[in-house]
Design a protein around this motif. Sequence first.
Motif, short mmCIF file in Angstrom:
data_model
loop_
_atom_site.label_atom_id
_atom_site.label_comp_id
_atom_site.label_asym_id
_atom_site.label_seq_id
_atom_site.Cartn_x
_atom_site.Cartn_y
_atom_site.Cartn_z
N THR A 8 -4.85 19.44 -30.36
CA THR A 8 -4.93 20.72 -31.06
C THR A 8 -6.05 20.71 -32.09
OG1 THR A 8 -2.56 21.12 -30.77
CG2 THR A 8 -3.67 22.38 -32.47
N SER A 9 -6.18 19.61 -32.81
CA SER A 9 -7.24 19.48 -33.81
C SER A 9 -8.62 19.53 -33.17
CB SER A 9 -7.08 18.18 -34.59
OG SER A 9 -5.85 18.15 -35.30
N LEU A 10 -8.76 18.85 -32.04
CA LEU A 10 -10.03 18.86 -31.33
C LEU A 10 -10.39 20.26 -30.84
CD1 LEU A 10 -9.78 15.56 -29.24
CD2 LEU A 10 -11.35 16.02 -31.12
N GLN A 11 -9.38 20.99 -30.36
CA GLN A 11 -9.61 22.34 -29.86
C GLN A 11 -10.10 23.27 -30.96
OE1 GLN A 11 -5.71 22.97 -28.17
NE2 GLN A 11 -6.42 22.55 -26.09
N LYS A 12 -9.70 23.01 -32.21
CA LYS A 12 -10.08 23.86 -33.33
C LYS A 12 -11.52 23.62 -33.77
CE LYS A 12 -5.44 24.46 -35.31
NZ LYS A 12 -4.56 24.16 -36.47
N ILE A 13 -11.99 22.39 -33.65
CA ILE A 13 -13.31 22.06 -34.17
C ILE A 13 -14.38 21.90 -33.10
CG2 ILE A 13 -12.27 20.89 -36.15
CD1 ILE A 13 -12.90 18.22 -34.80
N MET A 14 -14.01 21.97 -31.84
CA MET A 14 -14.95 21.70 -30.76
C MET A 14 -14.94 22.83 -29.74
SD MET A 14 -15.01 18.18 -28.52
CE MET A 14 -14.92 17.22 -30.04
N PRO A 15 -16.10 23.29 -29.28
CA PRO A 15 -16.14 24.32 -28.23
C PRO A 15 -15.39 23.87 -26.99
CG PRO A 15 -18.31 23.95 -29.19
CD PRO A 15 -17.43 22.86 -29.71
N ASN A 16 -14.72 24.80 -26.32
CA ASN A 16 -13.93 24.46 -25.14
C ASN A 16 -14.76 23.75 -24.07
OD1 ASN A 16 -11.49 25.39 -26.07
ND2 ASN A 16 -11.77 27.45 -25.24
N LYS A 17 -15.98 24.22 -23.88
CA LYS A 17 -16.82 23.62 -22.84
C LYS A 17 -17.09 22.15 -23.12
CE LYS A 17 -21.17 24.28 -20.33
NZ LYS A 17 -22.39 25.12 -20.19
N LEU A 18 -17.41 21.84 -24.38
CA LEU A 18 -17.68 20.45 -24.75
C LEU A 18 -16.42 19.60 -24.66
CD1 LEU A 18 -19.55 18.28 -25.81
CD2 LEU A 18 -19.10 19.08 -28.13
N LEU A 19 -15.29 20.15 -25.11
CA LEU A 19 -14.03 19.41 -25.02
C LEU A 19 -13.67 19.13 -23.57
CD1 LEU A 19 -11.53 18.18 -26.32
CD2 LEU A 19 -10.50 20.47 -26.36
N ASN A 20 -13.85 20.13 -22.70
CA ASN A 20 -13.56 19.93 -21.28
C ASN A 20 -14.45 18.86 -20.67
OD1 ASN A 20 -11.52 21.83 -21.16
ND2 ASN A 20 -12.83 23.47 -20.41
N GLN A 21 -15.72 18.83 -21.07
CA GLN A 21 -16.64 17.81 -20.56
C GLN A 21 -16.20 16.42 -21.00
OE1 GLN A 21 -20.40 19.28 -22.04
NE2 GLN A 21 -20.83 20.41 -20.16
N MET A 22 -15.77 16.30 -22.26
CA MET A 22 -15.26 15.03 -22.76
C MET A 22 -14.03 14.59 -21.99
SD MET A 22 -15.60 15.35 -26.90
CE MET A 22 -14.59 13.89 -27.09
N GLN A 23 -13.13 15.54 -21.77
CA GLN A 23 -11.90 15.23 -21.04
C GLN A 23 -12.20 14.84 -19.60
OE1 GLN A 23 -9.97 19.00 -22.10
NE2 GLN A 23 -8.36 17.84 -23.10
N TYR A 24 -13.16 15.52 -18.98
CA TYR A 24 -13.55 15.20 -17.61
C TYR A 24 -14.12 13.79 -17.51
CZ TYR A 24 -16.27 15.14 -13.32
OH TYR A 24 -16.82 14.79 -12.12
N ILE A 25 -14.99 13.44 -18.46
CA ILE A 25 -15.59 12.10 -18.46
C ILE A 25 -14.51 11.04 -18.66
CG2 ILE A 25 -17.10 10.53 -19.74
CD1 ILE A 25 -18.88 13.01 -20.33
N HIS A 26 -13.62 11.28 -19.63
CA HIS A 26 -12.55 10.32 -19.90
C HIS A 26 -11.64 10.17 -18.68
CE1 HIS A 26 -8.55 9.09 -21.37
NE2 HIS A 26 -9.23 8.34 -22.20
N CYS A 27 -11.25 11.30 -18.10
CA CYS A 27 -10.37 11.29 -16.93
C CYS A 27 -11.02 10.52 -15.78
CB CYS A 27 -10.07 12.73 -16.51
SG CYS A 27 -9.04 12.88 -15.04
N SER A 28 -12.30 10.77 -15.54
CA SER A 28 -13.02 10.10 -14.45
C SER A 28 -13.09 8.59 -14.66
CB SER A 28 -14.44 10.67 -14.33
OG SER A 28 -14.41 12.05 -14.05
N LEU A 29 -13.36 8.18 -15.90
CA LEU A 29 -13.48 6.75 -16.20
C LEU A 29 -12.13 6.04 -16.06
CD1 LEU A 29 -15.86 6.82 -19.30
CD2 LEU A 29 -16.40 5.99 -16.99
#
Length: 260
Positions: A8-29
């Motif tokens: 929730t904190s990340l969603q407040k301070i980070m654009p959704n597109k960037l957060l999704n990209q971070m989550q995608y990279i983490h998930c893939s790794l």
Amino acid sequence: MNRNKVLTSLQKIMPNKLLNQMQYIHCSLVSWWILNWGSQPLKFSEKSAMVFAPHQDDETFGCGGMIARKKEQGIPVAIAFLTDGRGSHGVNLDIQNLIHIRQQESLKALSILGVNSSEIHFFNYQDGSLSTLNLEVKQQIISQISELLKVYQPGEVYLPHRKDCHRDHEATYSLVKEAINQAGMTTEIFQYPIWIFWRSPLFILLKLQDIAAAYRFSITSVKEKKQRAIAAYRSQIQMLPYGFIKRFLNSEEIFFKSES
């Protein structure tokens, strides 16, 4: 701070597109590491199976390949959906129409995987409610699951991961586990991860004992069939974040074995 507050904190301070990209990279790794280093192969089993899904699409994302492989060999596989799926599009829609759409999509997807409609069960509890059931309703759903287990007597049970970062998913795990105990049956239990690799972008929730129970299951022979089944969930695909579906298009599925 727990994992939900972190997200929730990340969603407040980070654009959704960037957060999704971070989550995608983490998930893939994480999934790459588990598939290549942190798991052992799971051999194909001729045991009958029962899949419990909190929402219509979880069964196909998590277990679609396993379902298709078993059905191609004529092995019984039953599916039970615990909620009505109404929560996927927010509150500004025709709820009954959305429930109908999601049921029809699940019937189509599972038909592609080889499951007959008579083997599919809809409990229709309200989407989002499984973690807040009062004692009476909780016992009611446990009894329903227990009775279904007694009917099918599955050699294997598939259910969402107990740390799956979604309240309905984690509640489904607990409810089914209690029902298995209530039914007094012995069966192999496999947890399928849906959100756990995605919704913990800065750390891994899985501990060493969790990783030790990881298995990879080859679905190469039915990969195209699973892809078509996923595509049948048209109403859901458009709602999912960028890159989320890609993990489920691999040639192997990930399961975590747990004690019955």
